[in-house]
Design a protein around this motif. Structure first.
Motif, PDB file in Angstrom:
ATOM      1  N   GLN A   1       0.575  -1.432  -0.052  1.00 14.84           N
ATOM      2  CA  GLN A   1      -0.185  -0.004  -0.033  1.00 14.84           C
ATOM      3  C   GLN A   1       0.726   1.273   0.139  1.00 14.84           C
ATOM      4  O   GLN A   1       2.123   1.225   0.333  1.00 14.84           O
ATOM      5  N   PRO A   2       0.299   2.415  -0.379  1.00 12.12           N
ATOM      6  CA  PRO A   2       0.990   3.567  -0.261  1.00 12.12           C
ATOM      7  C   PRO A   2       1.724   3.845   1.116  1.00 12.12           C
ATOM      8  O   PRO A   2       2.881   4.351   1.032  1.00 12.12           O
ATOM      9  N   ARG A   3       1.036   3.606   2.182  1.00 16.03           N
ATOM     10  CA  ARG A   3       1.984   4.085   3.315  1.00 16.03           C
ATOM     11  C   ARG A   3       3.034   2.922   3.369  1.00 16.03           C
ATOM     12  O   ARG A   3       4.069   3.245   4.150  1.00 16.03           O
ATOM     13  N   HIS A   4       3.013   1.821   2.900  1.00 14.91           N
ATOM     14  CA  HIS A   4       4.262   1.094   3.175  1.00 14.91           C
ATOM     15  C   HIS A   4       5.418   1.626   2.169  1.00 14.91           C
ATOM     16  O   HIS A   4       6.343   1.668   2.679  1.00 14.91           O
ATOM     17  N   LEU A   5       5.065   1.982   0.992  1.00 13.50           N
ATOM     18  CA  LEU A   5       5.928   2.539   0.045  1.00 13.50           C
ATOM     19  C   LEU A   5       6.675   3.981   0.582  1.00 13.50           C
ATOM     20  O   LEU A   5       7.858   4.084   0.561  1.00 13.50           O
ATOM     21  N   GLU A   6       5.763   4.694   1.497  1.00 12.01           N
ATOM     22  CA  GLU A   6       6.159   6.091   1.673  1.00 12.01           C
ATOM     23  C   GLU A   6       7.290   5.584   2.824  1.00 12.01           C
ATOM     24  O   GLU A   6       8.429   6.219   3.170  1.00 12.01           O
ATOM     25  N   TRP A   7       7.024   4.706   3.825  1.00 12.37           N
ATOM     26  CA  TRP A   7       7.997   4.200   4.748  1.00 12.37           C
ATOM     27  C   TRP A   7       9.129   3.505   4.476  1.00 12.37           C
ATOM     28  O   TRP A   7      10.299   3.903   4.552  1.00 12.37           O
ATOM     29  N   LEU A   8       8.865   2.452   3.486  1.00 12.22           N
ATOM     30  CA  LEU A   8      10.174   2.016   2.748  1.00 12.22           C
ATOM     31  C   LEU A   8      11.104   3.359   2.155  1.00 12.22           C
ATOM     32  O   LEU A   8      12.438   3.118   2.143  1.00 12.22           O
ATOM     33  N   ARG A   9      10.407   4.075   1.554  1.00 12.68           N
ATOM     34  CA  ARG A   9      11.147   5.201   1.083  1.00 12.68           C
ATOM     35  C   ARG A   9      12.282   6.177   1.791  1.00 12.68           C
ATOM     36  O   ARG A   9      12.744   6.829   1.317  1.00 12.68           O
ATOM     37  N   LYS A  10      11.807   5.815   3.092  1.00 10.49           N
ATOM     38  CA  LYS A  10      12.668   6.659   3.965  1.00 10.49           C
ATOM     39  C   LYS A  10      13.375   6.113   5.081  1.00 10.49           C
ATOM     40  O   LYS A  10      13.639   6.384   6.122  1.00 10.49           O
ATOM     41  N   ARG A  11      13.662   4.884   4.617  1.00  6.82           N
ATOM     42  CA  ARG A  11      14.690   3.984   5.370  1.00  6.82           C
ATOM     43  C   ARG A  11      16.252   4.575   5.117  1.00  6.82           C
ATOM     44  O   ARG A  11      16.432   4.876   4.001  1.00  6.82           O
ATOM     45  N   PRO A  12      16.917   4.771   6.229  1.00 10.03           N
ATOM     46  CA  PRO A  12      18.219   5.275   6.092  1.00 10.03           C
ATOM     47  C   PRO A  12      19.225   3.956   5.488  1.00 10.03           C
ATOM     48  O   PRO A  12      18.906   2.717   5.609  1.00 10.03           O
ATOM     49  N   GLY A  13      20.076   4.326   4.840  1.00  7.90           N
ATOM     50  CA  GLY A  13      21.172   3.347   4.340  1.00  7.90           C
ATOM     51  C   GLY A  13      22.380   3.013   5.331  1.00  7.90           C
ATOM     52  O   GLY A  13      22.694   2.122   5.307  1.00  7.90           O
ATOM     53  N   VAL A  14      22.675   4.177   6.073  1.00  3.63           N
ATOM     54  CA  VAL A  14      23.639   3.943   7.110  1.00  3.63           C
ATOM     55  C   VAL A  14      23.381   4.613   8.720  1.00  3.63           C
ATOM     56  O   VAL A  14      22.652   5.852   8.470  1.00  3.63           O
ATOM     57  N   VAL A  15      23.340   4.026   9.315  1.00  2.00           N
ATOM     58  CA  VAL A  15      23.030   4.532  10.903  1.00  2.00           C
ATOM     59  C   VAL A  15      24.495   4.276  11.689  1.00  2.00           C
ATOM     60  O   VAL A  15      24.986   2.897  11.742  1.00  2.00           O
ATOM     61  N   ARG A  16      24.806   5.285  12.357  1.00  2.00           N
ATOM     62  CA  ARG A  16      26.062   4.995  13.386  1.00  2.00           C
ATOM     63  C   ARG A  16      25.727   4.869  14.909  1.00  2.00           C
ATOM     64  O   ARG A  16      24.932   5.940  15.240  1.00  2.00           O
ATOM     65  N   LEU A  17      25.751   3.901  15.633  1.00  4.15           N
ATOM     66  CA  LEU A  17      25.403   3.918  16.999  1.00  4.15           C
ATOM     67  C   LEU A  17      26.643   3.412  17.750  1.00  4.15           C
ATOM     68  O   LEU A  17      27.046   2.282  17.686  1.00  4.15           O
ATOM     69  N   GLY A  18      27.263   4.197  18.671  1.00  4.42           N
ATOM     70  CA  GLY A  18      28.460   3.923  19.414  1.00  4.42           C
ATOM     71  C   GLY A  18      29.579   3.682  18.489  1.00  4.42           C
ATOM     72  O   GLY A  18      29.666   4.496  17.543  1.00  4.42           O
ATOM     73  N   PRO A  19      30.142   2.509  18.874  1.00  4.16           N
ATOM     74  CA  PRO A  19      31.332   2.213  17.988  1.00  4.16           C
ATOM     75  C   PRO A  19      30.948   1.351  16.672  1.00  4.16           C
ATOM     76  O   PRO A  19      31.814   1.456  16.027  1.00  4.16           O
ATOM     77  N   TYR A  20      29.505   1.256  16.490  1.00  2.00           N
ATOM     78  CA  TYR A  20      29.337   0.468  15.409  1.00  2.00           C
ATOM     79  C   TYR A  20      28.502   1.336  14.202  1.00  2.00           C
ATOM     80  O   TYR A  20      27.874   2.153  14.386  1.00  2.00           O
ATOM     81  N   LEU A  21      29.082   1.016  12.777  1.00 10.41           N
ATOM     82  CA  LEU A  21      28.255   1.529  11.813  1.00 10.41           C
ATOM     83  C   LEU A  21      27.579   0.565  11.185  1.00 10.41           C
ATOM     84  O   LEU A  21      27.925  -0.299  10.607  1.00 10.41           O
TER      85      LEU A  21
ATOM     86  N   LEU B   1      19.790   8.636  -0.779  1.00 14.24           N
ATOM     87  CA  LEU B   1      19.084   7.496  -0.967  1.00 14.24           C
ATOM     88  C   LEU B   1      17.555   7.791  -1.177  1.00 14.24           C
ATOM     89  O   LEU B   1      16.944   7.112  -1.729  1.00 14.24           O
ATOM     90  N   TRP B   2      17.136   8.425  -0.229  1.00 16.55           N
ATOM     91  CA  TRP B   2      15.727   8.855  -0.282  1.00 16.55           C
ATOM     92  C   TRP B   2      15.330   9.574  -1.438  1.00 16.55           C
ATOM     93  O   TRP B   2      14.189   9.276  -1.899  1.00 16.55           O
ATOM     94  N   ASN B   3      16.067  10.385  -1.902  1.00 14.50           N
ATOM     95  CA  ASN B   3      15.835  11.312  -3.058  1.00 14.50           C
ATOM     96  C   ASN B   3      15.762  10.267  -4.479  1.00 14.50           C
ATOM     97  O   ASN B   3      15.048  10.207  -4.918  1.00 14.50           O
ATOM     98  N   THR B   4      16.645   8.988  -4.307  1.00 19.25           N
ATOM     99  CA  THR B   4      16.629   8.309  -5.509  1.00 19.25           C
ATOM    100  C   THR B   4      15.467   7.241  -5.583  1.00 19.25           C
ATOM    101  O   THR B   4      14.865   6.868  -6.395  1.00 19.25           O
ATOM    102  N   LEU B   5      15.026   6.977  -4.080  1.00 14.58           N
ATOM    103  CA  LEU B   5      13.834   6.160  -4.054  1.00 14.58           C
ATOM    104  C   LEU B   5      12.583   6.683  -4.403  1.00 14.58           C
ATOM    105  O   LEU B   5      11.784   6.069  -4.795  1.00 14.58           O
TER     106      LEU B   5
END
Length: 283
Positions: free
Chosen positions: A125-145, A168-172
């Motif tokens: 559904q559109p709400r799934h697509l909207e959410w998927l298109r806003k997933r980050p590609g990289v996240v850093r938490l503490g010592p982990y990338l 990535l968001w713009n590309t999606l």
């Protein structure tokens, strides 16, 4: 760089295995019997590839969408990264058979070759697509990338966390199938850090985005070790300790896969599937 102040959990590629995901989270004490968040201020990272292969990719999407809100309300966090199967699904939904790549394949054909489930495409559904298109590609938490794929192709999209994620968001969100195709191909690259000079390339990623160790999925550990998926019981540390592969092949065998708690210096705990119990599917 910040240090870890809360329990940090990570799960590899789920690939539509909703029941197994719920079972792992329940085993870690992050959700209750009904599948609702009880993890308080804990942090959960999914490294992407929520869909395809397994029976209920859209169910996994809906479940993580809900857990994201429940965890935030309790002071915790759920981070869901972009895998390569998410843009492939978006391409199949958006462009179908209308456009073909240099090999003459449509997005829909490529999605089916990657074991895309017809029920997922029908239920999207559109709400799934909207959410998927806003997933980050990289996240850093503490010592982990954290990232999905074991590649440095992310550097093509930006030289800091915000820039690469916005790109990535713009590309999606692009209406150009060529642009989306390039992203699918970039995120489908694998094995870069296992090649000669791989640790150096991993260190370049860490120097660019921050962190001390890359954590990724995408390439099943069983493939790397040439063993059956059910024989993989823990993440794979490699490239001179710069990379940690957490893809336990959750969708490749009924007893395969795991959930990992990471500490300041490495793995604190591993939760494996319990085959003799079922966590209730959330409403």
């Amino acid at each position: 760089m910040t240090t870890l102040t809360r329990a940090l959990w990570v799960v590899g590629d789920v690939h539509g295995e909703l029941s197994k995901l719920q079972g792992l989270l329940h085993g870690a004490g992050l959700v209750d019997e009904a599948g609702f968040w009880v993890g308080g201020v804990n942090v959960l990272v999914s490294v992407g590839d929520l869909v395809d292969r397994g029976p209920d990719g859209v169910g996994v999407v809906e479940y993580l969408m809900r857990l994201e809100h429940e965890a935030a309300a309790a002071g915790g966090r759920v981070y869901v990264l972009l895998g390569n199967h998410e843009p492939l699904l978006i391409g199949a939904y958006t462009f179908g058979s209308e456009w073909r790549d240099v090999r003459g394949r449509s997005f829909l054909e490529r999605w089916r070759l990657n074991r895309g489930q017809t029920s997922d495409l029908q239920r999207l559904q559109p709400r799934h697509l909207e959410w998927l298109r806003k997933r980050p590609g990289v996240v850093r938490l503490g010592p982990y990338l954290f990232l999905h794929a074991d590649t440095d192709a992310y550097l093509r999209y930006g030289r800091d966390l915000q820039s690469v994620n916005v790109a990535l968001w713009n590309t999606l969100g692009s209406n150009d199938p060529i642009v989306l195709d390039a992203l699918v191909r970039d995120l489908s690259e694998r094995g870069v850090f296992m090649e000669e000079g791989g640790s150096s390339r991993a260190l370049t990623m860490l120097a660019t985005y921050g962190g001390e160790r890359l954590v990724h999925g995408h390439t099943p550990i069983s493939y790397v070790l040439s063993v059956e998926p059910q024989l993989v019981h823990s993440p794979l540390l490699y490239a001179e300790g710069t990379c940690l592969n957490v893809d336990g092949g959750l969708a490749y065998h009924r007893s395969a896969g795991f959930l990992v708690r990471l500490g300041k210096s490495g793995i604190d705990k591993i939760v494996k599937p319990k085959l003799d119990r079922t966590v209730g599917r959330p409403s």
